[in-house]
Motif scaffolding. Structure first.
Motif, PDB file in Angstrom:
ATOM      1  N   LEU A  51      38.081  44.718  35.570  1.00 54.25           N
ATOM      2  CA  LEU A  51      39.231  44.049  36.102  1.00 54.25           C
ATOM      3  C   LEU A  51      40.963  44.544  34.677  1.00 54.25           C
ATOM      4  N   ALA A  52      39.967  44.213  33.725  1.00 52.54           N
ATOM      5  CA  ALA A  52      41.663  44.436  32.354  1.00 52.54           C
ATOM      6  C   ALA A  52      41.020  46.003  32.310  1.00 52.54           C
ATOM      7  N   SER A  53      40.680  47.099  33.134  1.00 52.58           N
ATOM      8  CA  SER A  53      40.640  48.366  33.066  1.00 52.58           C
ATOM      9  C   SER A  53      42.504  48.510  33.591  1.00 52.58           C
ATOM     10  N   ASN A  54      42.223  50.546  32.920  1.00 53.44           N
ATOM     11  CA  ASN A  54      43.294  51.342  34.029  1.00 53.44           C
ATOM     12  C   ASN A  54      43.069  51.404  35.110  1.00 53.44           C
ATOM     13  N   SER A  55      41.267  51.368  35.124  1.00 58.01           N
ATOM     14  CA  SER A  55      41.286  52.515  36.489  1.00 58.01           C
ATOM     15  C   SER A  55      41.247  52.591  37.803  1.00 58.01           C
ATOM     16  N   ILE A  56      41.442  50.913  37.821  1.00 56.18           N
ATOM     17  CA  ILE A  56      41.795  50.161  39.337  1.00 56.18           C
ATOM     18  C   ILE A  56      42.488  51.019  40.316  1.00 56.18           C
ATOM     19  N   ASP A  57      43.814  51.406  39.699  1.00 56.25           N
ATOM     20  CA  ASP A  57      44.679  52.076  40.471  1.00 56.25           C
ATOM     21  C   ASP A  57      44.053  53.439  41.137  1.00 56.25           C
ATOM     22  N   SER A  58      42.645  53.957  40.099  1.00 54.16           N
ATOM     23  CA  SER A  58      42.638  55.401  40.342  1.00 54.16           C
ATOM     24  C   SER A  58      41.294  54.888  41.394  1.00 54.16           C
ATOM     25  N   VAL A  59      40.694  53.662  41.505  1.00 50.74           N
ATOM     26  CA  VAL A  59      39.554  53.771  41.742  1.00 50.74           C
ATOM     27  C   VAL A  59      38.766  54.328  43.218  1.00 50.74           C
ATOM     28  N   SER A  60      38.869  55.018  43.951  1.00 51.05           N
ATOM     29  CA  SER A  60      38.714  55.307  45.803  1.00 51.05           C
ATOM     30  C   SER A  60      37.084  54.795  45.852  1.00 51.05           C
ATOM     31  N   CYS A  61      36.013  53.603  45.434  1.00 44.83           N
ATOM     32  CA  CYS A  61      35.233  53.360  45.330  1.00 44.83           C
ATOM     33  C   CYS A  61      34.402  52.900  44.765  1.00 44.83           C
ATOM     34  N   LEU A  62      34.068  51.241  44.690  1.00 48.50           N
ATOM     35  CA  LEU A  62      33.935  50.291  43.812  1.00 48.50           C
ATOM     36  C   LEU A  62      32.127  50.085  44.666  1.00 48.50           C
ATOM     37  N   ILE A  63      31.617  50.172  43.523  1.00 55.03           N
ATOM     38  CA  ILE A  63      30.203  49.216  43.695  1.00 55.03           C
ATOM     39  C   ILE A  63      29.430  48.716  42.271  1.00 55.03           C
ATOM     40  N   THR A  64      29.297  47.266  42.888  1.00 54.11           N
ATOM     41  CA  THR A  64      28.893  46.534  42.384  1.00 54.11           C
ATOM     42  C   THR A  64      27.785  45.570  42.451  1.00 54.11           C
ATOM     43  N   ASP A  65      27.586  45.027  41.600  1.00 50.10           N
ATOM     44  CA  ASP A  65      26.059  43.632  41.744  1.00 50.10           C
ATOM     45  C   ASP A  65      26.366  42.519  42.239  1.00 50.10           C
ATOM     46  N   VAL A  66      25.918  42.094  43.367  1.00 47.08           N
ATOM     47  CA  VAL A  66      26.260  40.145  43.305  1.00 47.08           C
ATOM     48  C   VAL A  66      25.994  39.607  41.900  1.00 47.08           C
ATOM     49  N   ARG A  67      24.889  39.574  41.119  1.00 46.74           N
ATOM     50  CA  ARG A  67      24.953  38.991  40.091  1.00 46.74           C
ATOM     51  C   ARG A  67      24.803  39.820  38.402  1.00 46.74           C
ATOM     52  N   LEU A  68      26.054  38.461  37.955  1.00 53.92           N
ATOM     53  CA  LEU A  68      25.987  39.412  36.636  1.00 53.92           C
ATOM     54  C   LEU A  68      26.536  38.405  35.895  1.00 53.92           C
ATOM     55  N   GLY A  69      26.892  39.386  34.438  1.00 53.93           N
ATOM     56  CA  GLY A  69      26.608  38.139  33.350  1.00 53.93           C
ATOM     57  C   GLY A  69      27.357  36.607  33.410  1.00 53.93           C
ATOM     58  N   GLY A  70      28.504  37.686  33.855  1.00 57.19           N
ATOM     59  CA  GLY A  70      30.080  36.231  33.774  1.00 57.19           C
ATOM     60  C   GLY A  70      30.771  35.789  35.462  1.00 57.19           C
ATOM     61  N   MET A  71      31.410  36.653  36.061  1.00 58.91           N
ATOM     62  CA  MET A  71      32.059  36.980  36.714  1.00 58.91           C
ATOM     63  C   MET A  71      31.269  37.876  38.696  1.00 58.91           C
ATOM     64  N   SER A  72      30.785  36.877  39.356  1.00 58.80           N
ATOM     65  CA  SER A  72      30.020  37.885  40.172  1.00 58.80           C
ATOM     66  C   SER A  72      30.422  38.694  40.807  1.00 58.80           C
ATOM     67  N   GLY A  73      30.056  39.670  41.804  1.00 57.24           N
ATOM     68  CA  GLY A  73      30.041  40.470  42.535  1.00 57.24           C
ATOM     69  C   GLY A  73      30.790  40.200  43.595  1.00 57.24           C
TER      70      GLY A  73
END
Length: 135
Positions: A51-73
């Motif tokens: 979320l803090a990156s400059n990549s968000i607007d360029s991303v065509s697809c996101l792959i995320t795990d449900v369980r992450l260290g902080g905020m979940s997927g």
């Protein structure tokens, strides 16, 4: 810290796939797999770093795990929606707890894949996500 790798031979810009997982070995495996299919890949160890990156607007697809260290997927999906970013998303998990799939799909996930993930299922989900993103 994010890692972005590109294929050098590409004449047109390949779709950028963002992979968010707190397990370095999973990030590396996803990155290697996606690079083999000529995608551009950005990896993130947390939802917060994505979320803090400059990549968000360029991303065509996101792959995320449900369980992450902080905020979940799943929380990441909701945060992106709140920001007006509807990125075609594939949610992965090693846990089949009740409600995960429903929540992910309600928030616009293209697919919910249980680990271990086969190469064919992952590639099919990525292609579906990329085609959905063009519509």
């Amino acid at each position: 810290m994010a890692s972005v790798k590109k294929q050098k031979e590409a004449t047109t810009r390949a779709p950028l796939i963002a992979c968010v997982d707190d397990d370095a070995s999973v990030r590396e495996a996803l990155e290697g797999f996606l690079l083999a299919f000529n995608f551009e890949v950005a990896t993130f160890a947390s939802a917060e770093s994505f979320l803090a990156s400059n990549s968000i607007d360029s991303v065509s697809c996101l792959i995320t795990d449900v369980r992450l260290g902080g905020m979940s997927g799943l929380q990441l999906q909701k945060s992106l929606i709140a920001r007006g970013r509807l990125i075609p998303t594939i949610v992965i998990t090693a846990f089949s707890e009740k409600g995960f799939r429903e929540s992910a799909m309600e928030n616009g996930a293209i697919a919910m894949l249980l680990k271990p993930i086969t190469a064919n299922r992952l590639l099919a989900a990525v292609n579906t996500a990329l085609n959905r993103g063009k519509a």
